[in-house]
Design a protein around this motif. Structure first.
Motif, PDB file in Angstrom:
ATOM      1  N   ASP A 125      -3.561   4.060  10.247  1.00 40.42           N
ATOM      2  CA  ASP A 125      -3.121   3.099  11.255  1.00 40.42           C
ATOM      3  C   ASP A 125      -3.857   1.772  11.107  1.00 40.42           C
ATOM      4  N   ASP A 126      -3.264   0.732  11.712  1.00 38.94           N
ATOM      5  CA  ASP A 126      -3.890  -0.585  11.722  1.00 38.94           C
ATOM      6  C   ASP A 126      -4.369  -0.971  10.323  1.00 38.94           C
ATOM      7  N   ARG A 160      -9.237   4.758  12.538  1.00 39.80           N
ATOM      8  CA  ARG A 160      -7.939   4.271  12.050  1.00 39.80           C
ATOM      9  C   ARG A 160      -7.222   5.310  11.200  1.00 39.80           C
ATOM     10  N   SER A 195       1.410   1.063   9.940  1.00 44.54           N
ATOM     11  CA  SER A 195       0.898   2.411   9.696  1.00 44.54           C
ATOM     12  C   SER A 195       1.689   3.111   8.592  1.00 44.54           C
ATOM     13  N   ARG A 200       2.001   7.363   6.832  1.00 45.37           N
ATOM     14  CA  ARG A 200       1.519   8.740   6.791  1.00 45.37           C
ATOM     15  C   ARG A 200       1.648   9.241   5.356  1.00 45.37           C
ATOM     16  N   ARG A 202      -2.909  10.114   8.142  1.00 44.39           N
ATOM     17  CA  ARG A 202      -2.275   9.080   8.943  1.00 44.39           C
ATOM     18  C   ARG A 202      -3.180   7.850   8.871  1.00 44.39           C
TER      19      ARG A 202
END
Length: 123
Positions: A82-83, A65, A17, A19, A80
């Protein structure tokens, strides 16, 4: 003057991940739609998420995601991610335009202000 500055990109492994941050300076008497879009080498720019008066928008390819949020005190938009997948690799930009996001938020050419981008590489 108007300014958007992205940061937070990097080189990560699949599934990790990041940000991303976009610190903005915009005219205070207007509402804006602020979008994140990305561009991979040799590919078209594509909008991935946006935030504005009407809430948040996501492209289907990233829904679930990616999460976009806004800190009004810090004048910052966050993304953000993710994955992460290799196909998420690209330069990520934030961009702003006056008004709402509506149904045209993916039209990256409609944004008059944008930052210099932050690179995301997923391997």
């Amino acid at each position: 003057h108007v300014q958007l500055v992205e940061s937070g990109g990097g080189s990560v492994q699949t599934g990790e991940s990041l940000r991303l941050s976009c610190v903005y300076s915009l005219y205070p008497d207007q509402r804006y739609c602020i979008a994140w879009y990305r561009q991979a080498p040799g590919k078209e720019r594509e909008g991935v998420a946006a935030i504005g008066k009407g809430g948040t928008k996501y492209d289907d390819r990233v829904k679930g995601r990616f999460t976009v949020s806004q800190d009004f005190v810090k004048n910052t938009i966050f993304l953000r991610v993710d994955d992460l997948k290799p196909e998420d690799t690209g330069m990520y930009y934030c961009a702003a335009r006056p008004g709402g996001c509506g149904t045209t938020w993916r039209q990256v050419w409609s944004y008059g202000y944008r930052g210099q981008g932050t690179q995301v590489t997923v391997s």
